[in-house]
Design a protein around this motif. Structure first.
Motif, PDB file in Angstrom:
ATOM      1  N   MET A 120      88.455  10.001 -58.409  1.00 21.66           N
ATOM      2  CA  MET A 120      87.966  11.037 -57.565  1.00 21.66           C
ATOM      3  C   MET A 120      88.776  11.739 -56.285  1.00 21.66           C
ATOM      4  SD  MET A 120      84.590  10.415 -58.167  1.00 21.66           S
ATOM      5  CE  MET A 120      83.802  11.245 -57.048  1.00 21.66           C
ATOM      6  N   TRP A 121      89.504  11.184 -55.930  1.00 19.80           N
ATOM      7  CA  TRP A 121      90.467  12.063 -54.876  1.00 19.80           C
ATOM      8  C   TRP A 121      91.851  11.607 -54.952  1.00 19.80           C
ATOM      9  CZ3 TRP A 121      88.998  11.346 -49.156  1.00 19.80           C
ATOM     10  CH2 TRP A 121      89.096  10.067 -48.584  1.00 19.80           C
ATOM     11  N   VAL A 149      87.164  15.242 -55.335  1.00 20.26           N
ATOM     12  CA  VAL A 149      86.099  15.067 -54.392  1.00 20.26           C
ATOM     13  C   VAL A 149      86.020  13.695 -53.678  1.00 20.26           C
ATOM     14  CG1 VAL A 149      83.473  14.750 -54.670  1.00 20.26           C
ATOM     15  CG2 VAL A 149      84.752  16.249 -56.282  1.00 20.26           C
ATOM     16  N   ASP A 152      81.581   8.864 -52.099  1.00 20.19           N
ATOM     17  CA  ASP A 152      80.439   8.251 -51.214  1.00 20.19           C
ATOM     18  C   ASP A 152      80.108   7.064 -51.727  1.00 20.19           C
ATOM     19  OD1 ASP A 152      78.028   8.312 -49.850  1.00 20.19           O
ATOM     20  OD2 ASP A 152      77.224  10.164 -50.566  1.00 20.19           O
ATOM     21  N   LYS A 160      75.170  14.551 -57.734  1.00 16.54           N
ATOM     22  CA  LYS A 160      76.255  15.284 -58.293  1.00 16.54           C
ATOM     23  C   LYS A 160      76.635  15.023 -59.509  1.00 16.54           C
ATOM     24  CE  LYS A 160      78.696  12.936 -54.890  1.00 16.54           C
ATOM     25  NZ  LYS A 160      77.993  12.233 -53.995  1.00 16.54           N
ATOM     26  N   VAL A 164      80.177  16.437 -61.337  1.00 13.20           N
ATOM     27  CA  VAL A 164      80.965  15.458 -61.343  1.00 13.20           C
ATOM     28  C   VAL A 164      81.580  14.928 -62.671  1.00 13.20           C
ATOM     29  CG1 VAL A 164      81.573  13.110 -60.618  1.00 13.20           C
ATOM     30  CG2 VAL A 164      80.890  14.329 -59.103  1.00 13.20           C
TER      31      VAL A 164
END
Length: 250
Positions: A120-121, A149, A152, A160, A164
């Motif tokens: 994700m990040w 991103v 969560d 999303k 995504v």
């Protein structure tokens, strides 16, 4: 006889989010005679974005799982690519303790010559490099790529999906075409909703780490195997109540 497996999410999450984590292991995947129980850490980190947070997660995952054996569980599965408290729980317990990063990377090395992690990040990159170093797989790790991103932990990827899924597909395609990956590994159990899409559109194996780690629990229980206590010796002094005074996260 039912074999219960304790699945520990390493960050505090509300009950509805815990249901979303549990959904990554559908009933069809669970072997007859096994039952999954999902819990989350009482306190600690929130996104595991740093060494600070992963250290907190280690402590509270240990707190969540240290009594699993006496509570009648057949195995413990840490539900995070952080592999939080994996070594500590293996030291404390004799029943199998499994975590996704170690298990899925070793499986990726079995299925191909090079694997890439798509996540994700960038704050999670060190989780994978650390695991690869610890398990002697650095040479097999083609790359780590992310979509920028923040995760969560309450909603996971809900709402999303369109953005995504497309972004993850793009990074996975780059990992295959430019980095030389022949296996793709999802970088988080929070990303499990994207697995079916990536498996459909990519021509290489795509590993869903939470499912793989859980199935390894089943394998170890069914074969009567567990971690070596020579490698993970038990503590001379058990202090399971040490964190009891810490308030439950709200």
């Amino acid at each position: 006889m039912t074999h219960r497996v304790l699945n520990i999410v390493p960050v505090p999450v509300p009950p509805e989010a815990l249901d979303a984590f549990a959904a990554q292991i559908p009933p069809a995947v669970v072997h007859p005679g096994f039952e999954n129980v999902f819990v989350s850490a009482r306190a600690g980190g929130t996104t595991l974005d740093s060494a600070y947070e992963t250290t907190l997660a280690d402590a509270f995952v240990l707190d969540a799982g240290c009594r699993a054996e006496e509570q009648g569980y057949a195995a413990v599965c840490v539900n995070s690519m952080s592999d939080s408290a994996l070594a500590a729980l293996r030291s404390r317990l004799s029943i199998p303790v499994v975590a996704p990063s170690q298990t899925s990377m070793l499986l990726a090395a079995l299925l191909g010559k090079k694997f890439s992690v798509v996540t994700m990040w960038p704050q999670w990159h060190e989780l994978y490099h650390k695991a690869a170093r610890e398990h002697g797989l650095t040479a097999r790790l083609a790359s780590v790529r992310d979509i920028g991103v923040p995760p969560d932990t309450a909603e996971l990827l809900a709402g999303k999906e369109d953005f995504v899924f497309a972004a993850l597909e793009r990074e996975a395609r780059t990992a295959i075409d430019e980095d030389g990956a022949d296996v793709i590994l999802l970088g988080s159990t929070t990303m499990h909703q994207s697995h079916a899409h990536l498996e459909r559109v990519l021509e290489v194996p795509v590993i869903n780490p939470g499912v793989v780690a859980y199935k390894m629990c089943e394998l170890l229980v069914q074969t009567g195997l567990s971690h070596s206590k020579r490698a993970y010796p038990a503590p001379a002094r058990v202090q399971d109540d040490l964190l009891a005074a810490v308030a439950v996260a709200r």
